[in-house]
Design a protein around this motif. Structure first.
Motif, PDB file in Angstrom:
ATOM      1  N   LEU A  73       0.828  -1.205   0.000  1.00 22.97           N
ATOM      2  CA  LEU A  73       0.000   0.000   0.000  1.00 22.97           C
ATOM      3  C   LEU A  73       0.866   1.259   0.000  1.00 22.97           C
ATOM      4  CD1 LEU A  73      -2.855  -1.023   2.475  1.00 22.97           C
ATOM      5  CD2 LEU A  73      -3.077  -0.621   0.011  1.00 22.97           C
ATOM      6  N   HIS A  74       1.959   1.229   0.776  1.00 17.49           N
ATOM      7  CA  HIS A  74       2.875   2.377   0.767  1.00 17.49           C
ATOM      8  C   HIS A  74       3.492   2.567  -0.618  1.00 17.49           C
ATOM      9  CE1 HIS A  74       3.673   2.649   5.383  1.00 17.49           C
ATOM     10  NE2 HIS A  74       2.594   3.299   5.017  1.00 17.49           N
ATOM     11  N   ALA A  75       3.858   1.463  -1.261  1.00 22.57           N
ATOM     12  CA  ALA A  75       4.454   1.551  -2.598  1.00 22.57           C
ATOM     13  C   ALA A  75       3.481   2.168  -3.597  1.00 22.57           C
ATOM     14  CB  ALA A  75       4.882   0.167  -3.068  1.00 22.57           C
ATOM     15  N   ALA A  76       2.195   1.989  -3.338  1.00 20.81           N
ATOM     16  CA  ALA A  76       1.177   2.562  -4.214  1.00 20.81           C
ATOM     17  C   ALA A  76       0.814   3.991  -3.825  1.00 20.81           C
ATOM     18  CB  ALA A  76      -0.079   1.690  -4.188  1.00 20.81           C
ATOM     19  N   GLY A  77       1.498   4.529  -2.809  1.00 22.07           N
ATOM     20  CA  GLY A  77       1.248   5.891  -2.383  1.00 22.07           C
ATOM     21  C   GLY A  77       0.094   6.047  -1.418  1.00 22.07           C
ATOM     22  N   SER A  78      -0.338   4.962  -0.799  1.00 20.73           N
ATOM     23  CA  SER A  78      -1.485   5.002   0.102  1.00 20.73           C
ATOM     24  C   SER A  78      -1.077   5.399   1.517  1.00 20.73           C
ATOM     25  CB  SER A  78      -2.164   3.624   0.158  1.00 20.73           C
ATOM     26  OG  SER A  78      -2.511   3.178  -1.129  1.00 20.73           O
ATOM     27  N   THR A  79      -1.999   6.010   2.216  1.00 24.93           N
ATOM     28  CA  THR A  79      -1.827   6.313   3.633  1.00 24.93           C
ATOM     29  C   THR A  79      -2.411   5.165   4.440  1.00 24.93           C
ATOM     30  OG1 THR A  79      -2.055   8.672   3.186  1.00 24.93           O
ATOM     31  CG2 THR A  79      -2.321   7.969   5.467  1.00 24.93           C
ATOM     32  N   VAL A  80      -1.641   4.649   5.398  1.00 22.01           N
ATOM     33  CA  VAL A  80      -2.049   3.447   6.127  1.00 22.01           C
ATOM     34  C   VAL A  80      -1.894   3.666   7.625  1.00 22.01           C
ATOM     35  CG1 VAL A  80      -1.680   0.959   6.419  1.00 22.01           C
ATOM     36  CG2 VAL A  80      -1.174   2.049   4.211  1.00 22.01           C
ATOM     37  N   ARG A  81      -2.836   3.136   8.369  1.00 23.38           N
ATOM     38  CA  ARG A  81      -2.694   3.030   9.818  1.00 23.38           C
ATOM     39  C   ARG A  81      -3.005   1.593  10.223  1.00 23.38           C
ATOM     40  NH1 ARG A  81      -4.864   8.540  12.819  1.00 23.38           N
ATOM     41  NH2 ARG A  81      -3.734  10.009  11.484  1.00 23.38           N
ATOM     42  N   ALA A  82      -2.261   1.089  11.202  1.00 17.27           N
ATOM     43  CA  ALA A  82      -2.466  -0.270  11.704  1.00 17.27           C
ATOM     44  C   ALA A  82      -2.372  -0.228  13.225  1.00 17.27           C
ATOM     45  CB  ALA A  82      -1.427  -1.223  11.118  1.00 17.27           C
ATOM     46  N   PRO A  83      -3.436   0.211  13.889  1.00 19.00           N
ATOM     47  CA  PRO A  83      -3.404   0.343  15.348  1.00 19.00           C
ATOM     48  C   PRO A  83      -3.382  -1.013  16.037  1.00 19.00           C
ATOM     49  CG  PRO A  83      -5.621   0.708  14.533  1.00 19.00           C
ATOM     50  CD  PRO A  83      -4.743   0.587  13.321  1.00 19.00           C
ATOM     51  N   ALA A  84      -2.923  -1.016  17.278  1.00 18.29           N
ATOM     52  CA  ALA A  84      -2.953  -2.240  18.087  1.00 18.29           C
ATOM     53  C   ALA A  84      -4.385  -2.523  18.517  1.00 18.29           C
ATOM     54  CB  ALA A  84      -2.052  -2.074  19.305  1.00 18.29           C
ATOM     55  N   ASN A  85      -4.837  -3.736  18.286  1.00 21.96           N
ATOM     56  CA  ASN A  85      -6.144  -4.181  18.744  1.00 21.96           C
ATOM     57  C   ASN A  85      -5.963  -4.727  20.162  1.00 21.96           C
ATOM     58  OD1 ASN A  85      -8.676  -5.286  19.087  1.00 21.96           O
ATOM     59  ND2 ASN A  85      -8.578  -6.638  17.304  1.00 21.96           N
ATOM     60  N   PRO A  86      -6.623  -4.168  21.164  1.00 21.58           N
ATOM     61  CA  PRO A  86      -6.360  -4.583  22.544  1.00 21.58           C
ATOM     62  C   PRO A  86      -6.638  -6.058  22.839  1.00 21.58           C
ATOM     63  CG  PRO A  86      -7.476  -2.463  22.513  1.00 21.58           C
ATOM     64  CD  PRO A  86      -7.495  -2.984  21.099  1.00 21.58           C
TER      65      PRO A  86
END
Length: 244
Positions: free
Chosen positions: A20-33
Motif C-alpha cells: 500500500l505504501h508503494a502505491a502511495g497510500s496512507t495506512v494506519r495499523a493500530p494495536a487491537n487490545p
C-alpha cells in the motif's frame, strides 16, 4: 486502517502495508487490545473518529468482529474489508459462529493461561495457540522461520472477547468485501463463505492459510483498493492516496 486479529499483532500486516505504501497510500495499523469486543471496538472507533478523511476499514480474524461493531456509526468509513474474518450479526459472538460449523484443527490447539498479574476489572485468563501447533493451524503456507517467530510472539486474546456479543452490524449499512482463505485451519472456510454471503459482500477466494494477509498480500491489497475505489466512487487507481 488495518485491524489485526487474535494471536498476532499489527506486524501481521507488514506485507500489505509495504504494498500500500508503494502505491502511495496512507495506512494506519493500530494495536487491537484483544480484551473484549465492546472495549476493542470502542478503541478502534476512537481512532477512526480522529481521522478527517474517508476510511477503508480492514479486519483480519477476530478483527473482523471488531470493525463490524466499531463502524456502524462511523460516517467516514466508506467500505469494510474482511480477511478470513468474523462478520458477526447483531447479538452474535465469535463462539456462535465457530460452533455452528465443523470444528477446525485450531479447536484443540488453544489453551488458557492465567495472567501473570491481575488488573482491576481485567480478564482472569488469556488464550494462546500451542507453540508446537501454531505453524500448522495458523500459518501453514508461510516460510518456517516466520512460522516460528509468530508462534513465540503471540498476542493472546481474553476469553471474554470470544463471548462478547455484537451490536448492529456495520456491514448492513456499508459496502463490504470478503477475502475467503480456502485453506484456513483456524476459521472454517465454509463459515467464511456463510458470513460473506450473509453480508452480500464482494467475495475474493484466496488459496491461503489463516495468515493469508502475509502469504498473499498482493491479493489482499487488490481487494482493499477495489473497495476503496467503489467506496469513494472514484475507481481511478489512486483511491487510497487520501482515504485510509
Amino acid at each position: 486502517m488495518l485491524v489485526h486479529g487474535a494471536f498476532t499483532d499489527a506486524s501481521s500486516w507488514a506485507g500489505v502495508i509495504s504494498l500500500l505504501h508503494a502505491a502511495g497510500s496512507t495506512v494506519r495499523a493500530p494495536a487491537n487490545p484483544l480484551r473484549s469486543l465492546t472495549q476493542d471496538a470502542a478503541y478502534i472507533r476512537s481512532v477512526v473518529a480522529d481521522i478527517g478523511v474517508p476510511v477503508v476499514l480492514v479486519g483480519h480474524g477476530y478483527g473482523g468482529a471488531v470493525i463490524t461493531h466499531a463502524a456502524t456509526d462511523a460516517d467516514n468509513v466508506v467500505a469494510l474489508c474482511y480477511v478470513a474474518a468474523f462478520g458477526l450479526d447483531a447479538g452474535e459472538c465469535v463462539l456462535d459462529i465457530t460452533s455452528r460449523f465443523p470444528p477446525m484443527p485450531a479447536t484443540d490447539a488453544t489453551f488458557a493461561a492465567d495472567l501473570p498479574a491481575q488488573l482491576p476489572g481485567g480478564p482472569d485468563s488469556e488464550l494462546y495457540i500451542s507453540e508446537e501447533r501454531f505453524p500448522e493451524v495458523y500459518a501453514a503456507d508461510l516460510p518456517p522461520h516466520l512460522k516460528k517467530v509468530m508462534s513465540v510472539a503471540q498476542r493472546p486474546i481474553a476469553h471474554s472477547a470470544l463471548t462478547s456479543r455484537s451490536g448492529a452490524p456495520a456491514w448492513a449499512v456499508k459496502p463490504s468485501w470478503y477475502a475467503i482463505a480456502t485453506a484456513d485451519r483456524m476459521l472454517n472456510p465454509t463459515a467464511q463463505r456463510f458470513m460473506a454471503q450473509r453480508m452480500a459482500a464482494t467475495e475474493h477466494l484466496l488459496d491461503g492459510s489463516h495468515a493469508v494477509m502475509l502469504s498473499h498480500p498482493d491479493a489482499v491489497v487488490a481487494m482493499i483498493r477495489e473497495a476503496a475505489g467503489q467506496g469513494t466512487g472514484r475507481g481511478d487507481g489512486n483511491e487510497l492516496r487520501q482515504p485510509l
